[in-house]
Motif scaffolding. Structure first.
Motif, short mmCIF file in Angstrom:
data_model
loop_
_atom_site.label_atom_id
_atom_site.label_comp_id
_atom_site.label_asym_id
_atom_site.label_seq_id
_atom_site.Cartn_x
_atom_site.Cartn_y
_atom_site.Cartn_z
N GLY A 1 7.22 9.09 5.76
CA GLY A 1 6.02 8.72 6.50
C GLY A 1 6.29 7.60 7.48
N PHE A 2 7.08 6.60 7.07
CA PHE A 2 7.43 5.49 7.95
C PHE A 2 8.24 5.98 9.16
CE2 PHE A 2 10.77 2.52 9.26
CZ PHE A 2 10.00 1.46 9.72
N VAL A 3 9.24 6.82 8.92
CA VAL A 3 10.10 7.30 10.01
C VAL A 3 9.30 8.11 11.01
CG1 VAL A 3 12.04 8.81 10.57
CG2 VAL A 3 12.21 7.23 8.63
N VAL A 4 8.45 9.01 10.52
CA VAL A 4 7.64 9.83 11.43
C VAL A 4 6.71 8.95 12.26
CG1 VAL A 4 5.89 11.64 11.57
CG2 VAL A 4 7.79 11.86 9.95
N SER A 5 6.09 7.97 11.61
CA SER A 5 5.20 7.06 12.32
C SER A 5 5.97 6.25 13.37
CB SER A 5 4.51 6.11 11.33
OG SER A 5 3.52 5.34 11.96
N TRP A 6 7.16 5.80 13.02
CA TRP A 6 8.00 5.05 13.96
C TRP A 6 8.37 5.92 15.16
CZ3 TRP A 6 13.28 5.89 15.20
CH2 TRP A 6 13.88 4.88 15.97
N LEU A 7 8.72 7.17 14.92
CA LEU A 7 9.06 8.08 16.02
C LEU A 7 7.86 8.31 16.93
CD1 LEU A 7 11.25 10.77 14.20
CD2 LEU A 7 12.01 9.17 15.98
N PHE A 8 6.69 8.49 16.32
CA PHE A 8 5.48 8.83 17.08
C PHE A 8 4.97 7.66 17.90
CE2 PHE A 8 3.31 12.83 15.25
CZ PHE A 8 4.53 13.50 15.25
N LEU B 1 0.82 -1.22 0.00
CA LEU B 1 0.00 0.00 0.00
C LEU B 1 0.85 1.26 0.00
CD1 LEU B 1 -2.71 1.53 0.28
CD2 LEU B 1 -2.55 1.14 2.76
N THR B 2 1.91 1.25 0.76
CA THR B 2 2.75 2.45 0.87
C THR B 2 3.73 2.59 -0.27
OG1 THR B 2 4.34 1.25 2.28
CG2 THR B 2 2.57 2.45 3.38
N ALA C 1 -0.01 12.80 -0.62
CA ALA C 1 -0.83 11.68 -0.14
C ALA C 1 0.01 10.43 0.07
CB ALA C 1 -1.96 11.39 -1.12
N ALA C 2 1.08 10.25 -0.71
CA ALA C 2 1.95 9.08 -0.53
C ALA C 2 2.60 9.10 0.84
CB ALA C 2 3.02 9.06 -1.63
N GLY C 3 3.04 10.28 1.30
CA GLY C 3 3.62 10.39 2.64
C GLY C 3 2.60 10.16 3.72
N LEU C 4 1.40 10.72 3.55
CA LEU C 4 0.34 10.55 4.54
C LEU C 4 -0.09 9.09 4.63
CD1 LEU C 4 -1.86 13.69 3.73
CD2 LEU C 4 -0.14 13.45 5.53
N THR C 5 -0.18 8.44 3.47
CA THR C 5 -0.57 7.02 3.44
C THR C 5 0.42 6.17 4.22
OG1 THR C 5 -1.64 7.29 1.28
CG2 THR C 5 -1.06 5.05 1.94
N SER C 6 1.69 6.43 4.03
CA SER C 6 2.72 5.68 4.75
C SER C 6 2.59 5.90 6.25
CB SER C 6 4.11 6.11 4.27
OG SER C 6 5.12 5.40 4.95
N PHE C 7 2.32 7.13 6.65
CA PHE C 7 2.22 7.43 8.08
C PHE C 7 1.07 6.67 8.74
CE2 PHE C 7 0.34 9.85 11.57
CZ PHE C 7 1.44 10.00 12.40
N TYR C 8 -0.16 6.81 8.17
CA TYR C 8 -1.29 6.17 8.87
C TYR C 8 -1.29 4.66 8.71
CZ TYR C 8 -4.08 6.17 4.47
OH TYR C 8 -4.56 5.97 3.20
N SER C 9 -0.68 4.15 7.65
CA SER C 9 -0.62 2.69 7.49
C SER C 9 0.31 2.06 8.53
CB SER C 9 -0.14 2.34 6.08
OG SER C 9 -1.03 2.83 5.10
N TRP C 10 1.47 2.67 8.74
CA TRP C 10 2.39 2.15 9.75
C TRP C 10 1.88 2.43 11.16
CZ3 TRP C 10 5.35 -1.59 8.65
CH2 TRP C 10 5.87 -1.72 7.37
N ARG C 11 1.13 3.50 11.31
CA ARG C 11 0.48 3.76 12.61
C ARG C 11 -0.42 2.59 12.99
NH1 ARG C 11 -4.69 6.25 13.49
NH2 ARG C 11 -4.93 7.02 15.64
#
Length: 675
Positions: A641-648, A505-506, A542-552
């Protein structure tokens, strides 16, 4: 005795008078008012058809079809009002003993109860209460095995058809029987199997067969399994009728069929008021889009005099420069027609402004969500635009509108997905966003690229929905990711396949989504559409946002500490009926990309698709000559997106809590968008 024009007009006048009297004499009864409106519309139709017949002018019949569409829309509203009325009266959609529901979606044991802290949530969607378990309906096992077995055969035949048609060039058009013969309207029921159809046959039958197989395990304790499997099969049949249609009337039959089947499946647990409301919402919102789609079909018939696809495509170039006069407004015929057709696609494929029904469709069982979002209803709009690509290619202004709504939907739905907590709603908003990507490709004239993403998306989106169902099954009906955590050790197979689906997806390199999503972004950059840059920027963000909420979703569900110890301790893997389909879909999420890249988005497009789609003649070549920095940008956004989600959510989980407190009003606003 000869029946003349006056007789028809007299009947029309009587019906019209009865309708007017019904409205004014029963102003307090909404049902009588709606029936009276139907009488008025019927009177109008009689007059239109009568004048059309006696004057020898087809325009009256065209307007009669328009009035019939209005009547159908009004009937849909009447249905909604009737159901809501009786639901509030307590006659239907409610158990006499209260609001508890006696279905057993995710239940797998008599002691499968949510803790007191989650009773309200469980009762709202997947409850399993203390009532006596209802015995299964007669023929439950037979219904499961017959429907699933035949669909598995159909899926195998679909792949054979793809090879035969796509590679061997054995296209087929089979006229079965005459269907409608009324004046100039001549419609035969015909099957059209070209490469575009073959691709859709593979998607529909493969995903549907796996959903059927998964449902055997998922719905194991539901007493109404024959009804459920018959609805699933009806859904598949309607979609197959849609994709094999050789004329617009037949396509409209399948179009409305998938709408009916979605209504039945979303409201499958009709005891739940929320399920009934969601089913009605999906039905009514789609009527808005279908009204525009019907007007588009009428416009084509008025301009060309046929609904046959070959006749339409042959006559389309002759419509260039023609106008449709409507109350003094001289609209370009092709632009207006394509916009009306796209209005139908906006409803079915949940584009911005007509997207509101899609998240609520989660009220149905999880296999239904997978089928709707991956293979059937929402893909119908994308398929229709690709099928009618010869028209859209001649209407650049309509293509600009398609790209605008596609890009807006891709970005908007991704922003809403950031703050969702229901595991199925997160995946639902990702569907909405990915459909926006597909329409961006359609607006760019890269129809095969949009179909490529439809093809790959079907595998990883079905995987994510069915994987979410496996999580819900393990967590005893819990769907809130804030109440999960640490599940990777309890359900390792589900964890692995969910990670594979998320990678696809990402757009992680070498997964299916990487090839198709990046190709769409490249087509937007290379396109000469006036809104091409807008489409490019929105899809990259949207690609960055998708990565963030998917890994969240992955981090909060499978990593960290358990938030509900009781459910965590009881969690276990799903039965094989459910694990086999998601394992196959995980393989498809990887293998559906690279082997098909050249056929959908490379130099093999022209030979593979041939006349089934009308491509922008230069878009594929221009996609291969964009700067390397542009080509790598989506991958960079995915990594960010993955890195930000991992940090959060893993490294510093206190950060999103602080942000939520500081920006609570904004988060509530974003969360309310789902309603």
């Amino acid at each position: 005795m000869t029946i003349g024009l006056g007789h028809y007009l007299s009947v029309g006048a009587i019906l019209f008078t009865l309708g007017i009297l019904g409205i004014f004499l029963n102003r307090k009864n909404i049902i009588v008012i709606l029936m009276s409106i139907e009488l008025i519309l019927l009177a109008v139709n009689i007059n239109l058809v009568a004048f059309s017949t006696f004057l020898g002018d087809i325009v009256g019949q065209v307007f009669a079809l328009l009035v019939l569409t209005v009547a159908a829309a009004e009937a849909a509203i009447g249905l909604a009002v009737l159901v809501v009325y009786f639901r509030n009266r307590g006659s239907i959609a409610r158990n006499p003993g209260g609001d508890t529901v006696e279905h057993h979606d995710d239940a797998h044991g008599a002691d499968a109860h949510a803790s007191d802290a989650h009773d309200e949530h469980a009762a709202g969607d997947h409850s399993h209460d203390d009532h006596a378990v209802e015995p299964p309906a007669a023929g439950s096992r037979a219904a499961e095995l017959i429907t699933t077995g035949l669909l598995l055969v159909s899926a195998a035949l679909s792949w054979i058809a793809l090879v035969d048609v796509g590679f061997m060039h054995h296209d087929a058009r089979i006229a079965l029987f005459p269907w409608i013969n009324s004046g100039d309207l001549q419609v035969a029921w015909s099957l059209r199997v070209d490469t575009l159809t073959a691709v859709m046959l593979v998607v529909v039958n493969t995903i549907s067969s796996l959903v059927h197989l998964y449902s055997i395990g998922y719905m194991d304790e539901d007493p109404n399994r024959p009804r459920f499997f018959s609805y699933l099969s009806l859904f598949t049949f309607a979609m197959l009728m849609l994709v094999t249609a050789d004329n617009l009337v037949q396509l409209f039959f399948g179009w409305e069929g998938v709408g009916l089947a979605s209504y039945l499946l979303i409201g499958f647990w009709y005891q739940k008021p929320s399920a009934n409301a969601a089913a009605i919402k999906a039905f009514v919102v789609n009527r808005v889009g279908d009204f525009g789609f019907a007007l588009g079909i009428f416009a084509i018939f008025m301009l060309i005099g046929s609904t046959d696809l070959e006749t339409i495509f042959a006559g389309a170039p002759g419509l260039t420069g023609k106008t449709i006069d409507f109350f003094g407004w001289h609209a370009d015929a092709l632009t207006l027609t394509c916009l009306l057709l796209f209005m139908g696609a906006m409803g079915k494929s949940a584009q911005f402004l007509l997207h509101t029904w899609l998240p609520d469709a989660m009220e149905g069982p999880t296999p239904v969500s997978a089928l709707i979002h991956a293979a059937t209803m929402v893909t119908a709009g994308v398929f229709m635009v690709a099928r009618l690509s010869p028209l859209f290619e001649l209407a650049p202004n309509a293509q600009a509108v398609v790209m605008f709504f596609g890009a807006t939907t891709a970005f908007f739905a991704a922003t809403v997905g950031l703050v969702q907590n229901d595991i199925k709603r997160i995946v639902a908003y990702s569907t909405c966003s990915q459909l926006g990507y597909m329409f961006v490709a359609m607006g760019a004239g890269a129809y095969s690229v949009g179909m490529f993403h439809l093809f790959t998306h079907a595998f990883f989106k079905a995987l994510l929905f069915l994987g979410s169902g496996s999580v819900i099954y393990a967590m005893h009906h819990e769907q809130d990711i804030r109440n999960m955590g640490g599940l990777k050790d309890k359900i390792p197979f589900t964890y692995i396949v969910m990670v594979i689906g998320t990678l696809a997806l990402t757009g992680f390199p070498l997964t299916a989504g990487y090839f198709s999503k990046d190709a769409i972004i490249e087509s937007a950059y290379a396109s000469h559409n006036p809104l091409a840059m807008y489409g490019f920027v929105m899809t990259v963000i949207a690609a960055g946002l998708t990565s963030f909420y998917s890994w969240r979703l992955i981090f909060k569900t499978f990593h960290g500490e358990p938030h509900d110890q009781a459910h965590y301790e009881a969690a276990h893997e799903s039965p094989l009926w459910m694990l086999i389909p998601i394992g196959i879909l995980a393989a498809g999420s990887i293998l559906a990309g690279f082997p098909f890249k050249e056929l959908f988005a490379g130099h093999g497009v022209e030979e593979f698709f041939r006349e089934s789609v009308k491509m922008n003649p230069h878009i594929i070549e221009e996609m291969h000559h964009i700067p390397q920095t542009i080509a790598f940008l989506p991958t960079v956004m995915m990594a960010v997106g993955f890195v930000v989600s991992w940090l959060f959510y893993l490294r510093r989980p206190y950060v999103p809590v602080q942000l939520a407190r500081e920006h609570l009003p904004h988060q509530r606003l974003a969360g309310s968008r789902s309603h």
